[in-house]
Design a protein around this motif. Structure first.
Motif, short mmCIF file in Angstrom:
data_model
loop_
_atom_site.label_atom_id
_atom_site.label_comp_id
_atom_site.label_asym_id
_atom_site.label_seq_id
_atom_site.Cartn_x
_atom_site.Cartn_y
_atom_site.Cartn_z
N SER A 111 -0.63 -13.27 1.19
CA SER A 111 -0.25 -14.03 2.38
C SER A 111 1.26 -14.24 2.44
O SER A 111 1.87 -14.13 3.51
CB SER A 111 -0.96 -15.38 2.39
OG SER A 111 -2.36 -15.21 2.54
N TYR A 114 2.93 -10.96 3.56
CA TYR A 114 2.68 -10.58 4.96
C TYR A 114 3.28 -11.56 5.97
O TYR A 114 3.34 -11.24 7.15
CB TYR A 114 1.19 -10.40 5.21
CG TYR A 114 0.69 -9.03 4.78
CD1 TYR A 114 0.59 -7.99 5.69
CD2 TYR A 114 0.36 -8.77 3.45
CE1 TYR A 114 0.16 -6.73 5.30
CE2 TYR A 114 -0.07 -7.53 3.05
CZ TYR A 114 -0.17 -6.51 3.97
OH TYR A 114 -0.59 -5.26 3.59
N ASN A 149 -2.45 -8.71 7.63
CA ASN A 149 -2.83 -9.60 6.54
C ASN A 149 -4.35 -9.75 6.48
O ASN A 149 -4.95 -9.81 5.40
CB ASN A 149 -2.18 -10.97 6.74
CG ASN A 149 -2.49 -11.93 5.62
OD1 ASN A 149 -2.41 -11.59 4.44
ND2 ASN A 149 -2.85 -13.15 5.97
#
Length: 238
Positions: A111, A114, A149
């Protein structure tokens, strides 16, 4: 699978794995209680001195650690649910504390990557571009990387390989392989279900805070099962 089939399967899936659902609901409730106690301990530590202040600070630290640990377990278990969805297995993943905490750490890394990359690109472009052009480019970048993502999470679940999840080009390519329209439609249906149920729980909470809080904890875990199952089934056709 069509969007209707994906949503129908995902809605029923938590009830097909009731033992794991109940266990994680209990863990979520415990985490909520610990979280509340941690806030109280933190407040007490600021107003206390000497040994009492030290004790409250210690309780706060322990509470934070336990709370994060439970959240990691739930999030990591969700990644395994995605894997089972990709494989279209009807059973539920086994509970493996070490694996699921590792899953959660990998998810955090994915996370961060991205969302940091588009932020950097937007910052650099912002030095040269202005007004509506920059706004449009920013919106496009955020959407593309958010969907990437989404795919990266599935790639991580499928292969257990962080490198595969961080292959940004491949993750973006998966968007077209799964189908942009199908992804958006599925996400919209999931979002609508979330809003409707959250609204109902909020109404109940207004009448009774305790019942509302319990229902919120139960639904939060149910939603983790439902959402990740839907993601896995969606990616199974990539």
């Amino acid at each position: 699978m069509g969007v209707g089939n994906i949503i129908g399967d995902a809605l029923a899936y938590p009830f097909n794995n009731i033992k794991a659902l109940v266990l994680y609901v209990v863990l979520a409730i415990i985490a909520g209680i610990i979280g509340g106690a941690t806030l109280l301990s933190s407040a007490a530590s600021f107003s206390s001195q000497g040994f009492a202040g030290f004790a409250f600070s210690g309780l706060s630290i322990v509470g934070i650690i336990v709370f994060i640990l439970v959240l990691f377990l739930i999030e990591g278990y969700g990644l395994d649910i995605i894997k089972y969805g990709i494989e279209r297995r009807a059973d539920g993943p086994g509970i493996d504390i070490a694996r699921q905490i590792s899953n959660a750490v990998k998810l955090i890394i994915v996370s961060i990557v991205y969302y940091v990359i588009p932020a950097i690109i937007i910052f650099i472009l912002g030095l040269f571009l202005r007004d509506w052009i920059m706004t449009i480019i920013s919106i496009i970048l955020v959407i593309v990387f958010a969907l990437a993502n989404f795919m990266a999470k599935c790639r991580l679940a499928k292969t257990d390989n962080l490198g595969d999840a961080l292959a940004i080009g491949e993750a973006i390519g998966d968007i077209s392989r799964v189908g942009l329209g199908k992804i958006i439609a599925t996400v919209l249906v999931i979002f609508i279900i979330l809003i409707v149920v959250a609204f109902i729980i909020a109404l109940i909470a207004n009448m009774n805070n305790i019942i509302g809080g319990i229902l919120l904890g139960i639904f939060a875990v149910y939603f983790v099962f439902f959402y990740n199952r839907a993601i896995g089934l969606l990616y199974s056709e990539a």
